[in-house]
Design a protein around this motif. Structure first.
Motif, PDB file in Angstrom:
ATOM      1  N   ALA A 130       0.576  -1.164  -0.369  1.00 57.65           N
ATOM      2  CA  ALA A 130       0.191   0.058  -0.136  1.00 57.65           C
ATOM      3  C   ALA A 130       0.923   1.688   0.150  1.00 57.65           C
ATOM      4  N   TYR A 131       1.723   1.667   0.574  1.00 57.05           N
ATOM      5  CA  TYR A 131       2.822   2.702   0.786  1.00 57.05           C
ATOM      6  C   TYR A 131       3.254   2.987   0.286  1.00 57.05           C
ATOM      7  N   GLY A 132       4.072   1.595  -0.642  1.00 55.47           N
ATOM      8  CA  GLY A 132       5.051   1.780  -1.923  1.00 55.47           C
ATOM      9  C   GLY A 132       3.847   1.931  -2.530  1.00 55.47           C
ATOM     10  N   ILE A 133       2.835   1.401  -3.384  1.00 53.99           N
ATOM     11  CA  ILE A 133       1.912   1.965  -4.432  1.00 53.99           C
ATOM     12  C   ILE A 133       1.905   3.447  -4.538  1.00 53.99           C
ATOM     13  N   TRP A 134       0.749   4.061  -2.977  1.00 56.99           N
ATOM     14  CA  TRP A 134       1.119   5.323  -2.634  1.00 56.99           C
ATOM     15  C   TRP A 134       1.635   5.857  -2.949  1.00 56.99           C
ATOM     16  N   GLY A 135       3.101   5.555  -2.295  1.00 51.68           N
ATOM     17  CA  GLY A 135       4.002   6.594  -2.730  1.00 51.68           C
ATOM     18  C   GLY A 135       4.000   6.971  -4.614  1.00 51.68           C
ATOM     19  N   ALA A 136       4.698   5.977  -5.304  1.00 52.62           N
ATOM     20  CA  ALA A 136       4.935   6.208  -6.818  1.00 52.62           C
ATOM     21  C   ALA A 136       4.152   6.350  -7.312  1.00 52.62           C
ATOM     22  N   CYS A 137       3.103   6.500  -6.924  1.00 57.22           N
ATOM     23  CA  CYS A 137       1.489   6.606  -7.410  1.00 57.22           C
ATOM     24  C   CYS A 137       1.947   8.397  -7.394  1.00 57.22           C
ATOM     25  N   GLY A 138       1.896   8.359  -5.823  1.00 54.87           N
ATOM     26  CA  GLY A 138       1.590  10.039  -6.120  1.00 54.87           C
ATOM     27  C   GLY A 138       2.782  11.235  -6.706  1.00 54.87           C
ATOM     28  N   VAL A 139       4.088  10.314  -6.300  1.00 56.70           N
ATOM     29  CA  VAL A 139       5.277  11.136  -7.598  1.00 56.70           C
ATOM     30  C   VAL A 139       5.259  11.406  -8.403  1.00 56.70           C
ATOM     31  N   ALA A 140       5.078   9.854  -9.642  1.00 54.56           N
ATOM     32  CA  ALA A 140       4.161  10.165 -10.300  1.00 54.56           C
ATOM     33  C   ALA A 140       2.966  11.283 -10.834  1.00 54.56           C
ATOM     34  N   THR A 144       1.912  13.827  -9.363  1.00 52.49           N
ATOM     35  CA  THR A 144       2.404  14.742  -8.523  1.00 52.49           C
ATOM     36  C   THR A 144       3.741  15.776 -10.065  1.00 52.49           C
ATOM     37  N   ALA A 145       4.334  14.796 -10.120  1.00 52.82           N
ATOM     38  CA  ALA A 145       5.819  15.032 -11.597  1.00 52.82           C
ATOM     39  C   ALA A 145       4.498  15.440 -12.360  1.00 52.82           C
ATOM     40  N   PHE A 146       3.630  14.752 -13.093  1.00 59.96           N
ATOM     41  CA  PHE A 146       2.717  15.357 -14.421  1.00 59.96           C
ATOM     42  C   PHE A 146       2.157  16.954 -14.418  1.00 59.96           C
ATOM     43  N   LEU A 147       1.427  16.470 -13.308  1.00 58.90           N
ATOM     44  CA  LEU A 147       0.904  17.165 -12.992  1.00 58.90           C
ATOM     45  C   LEU A 147       1.199  18.769 -12.550  1.00 58.90           C
ATOM     46  N   SER A 148       2.485  18.124 -11.948  1.00 58.81           N
ATOM     47  CA  SER A 148       2.966  20.021 -11.815  1.00 58.81           C
ATOM     48  C   SER A 148       3.184  20.376 -12.823  1.00 58.81           C
ATOM     49  N   PHE A 201       1.697  24.013 -13.022  1.00 58.02           N
ATOM     50  CA  PHE A 201       2.712  24.902 -12.842  1.00 58.02           C
ATOM     51  C   PHE A 201       3.873  25.424 -14.021  1.00 58.02           C
ATOM     52  N   ASN A 202       3.847  24.861 -14.725  1.00 59.93           N
ATOM     53  CA  ASN A 202       5.027  24.609 -15.655  1.00 59.93           C
ATOM     54  C   ASN A 202       6.168  24.007 -16.044  1.00 59.93           C
ATOM     55  N   GLU A 203       6.179  23.143 -14.516  1.00 62.90           N
ATOM     56  CA  GLU A 203       7.524  22.797 -13.733  1.00 62.90           C
ATOM     57  C   GLU A 203       8.478  21.769 -14.074  1.00 62.90           C
ATOM     58  N   PRO A 204       9.304  21.843 -14.809  1.00 73.09           N
ATOM     59  CA  PRO A 204      10.074  20.824 -15.909  1.00 73.09           C
ATOM     60  C   PRO A 204       9.936  19.523 -15.411  1.00 73.09           C
ATOM     61  N   LEU A 205      10.176  18.789 -16.345  1.00 71.71           N
ATOM     62  CA  LEU A 205      10.038  17.622 -16.575  1.00 71.71           C
ATOM     63  C   LEU A 205      10.762  16.849 -17.829  1.00 71.71           C
ATOM     64  N   THR A 206      11.916  16.813 -17.118  1.00 71.98           N
ATOM     65  CA  THR A 206      13.290  16.316 -17.934  1.00 71.98           C
ATOM     66  C   THR A 206      13.642  14.002 -18.300  1.00 71.98           C
TER      67      THR A 206
END
Length: 115
Positions: free
Chosen positions: A58-68, A70-74, A78-83
């Motif tokens: 649960a924590y692994g999926i929650w964390g990984a999906c949250g990171v992914a 958040t990075a894509f949506l930001s 917010f036009n933040e970089p995504l290299t």
């Protein structure tokens, strides 16, 4: 099945709360969304665990999906970089979580004598 619905609720709540942190820098009303989002995230995560989902999974999926997410949506909001290196890092995180899930399923089958 309901444990997965609760986990999706936890992920979405956490991502909304995290994105609202950034939005709150321009409009403090978003801090209410931050508070509600994080409370809901932990409520949903708790319900997923009580429904039988393993903590590590649960924590692994929650964390990984949250990171992914958040990075894509930001990047979109917010036009933040995504290299490409950042995307590769997200793929590696997701692959690691997938391996944890597969390992958890194998351990469950072994415990039940289905191997």
């Amino acid at each position: 099945m309901k444990q997965w619905i609760f986990l999706v609720g936890a992920i979405i709540s956490e991502v909304v709360a995290t994105l609202s942190l950034k939005a709150g820098m321009d409009n403090s009303i978003f801090y209410i969304v931050v508070l509600i989002g994080y409370v809901l995230a932990f409520v949903f995560l708790t319900k997923a665990l009580k429904s039988g989902m393993a903590l590590g999974v649960a924590y692994g999926i929650w964390g990984a999906c949250g990171v992914a997410m958040t990075a894509f949506l930001s990047h979109l909001i917010f036009n933040e970089p995504l290299t490409s290196i950042m995307v590769l890092g997200i793929v590696v995180i997701i692959a690691g979580v997938l391996m944890i899930e597969l390992g958890s399923q194998a351990a469950t089958r072994k415990e039940k004598g289905n191997v």
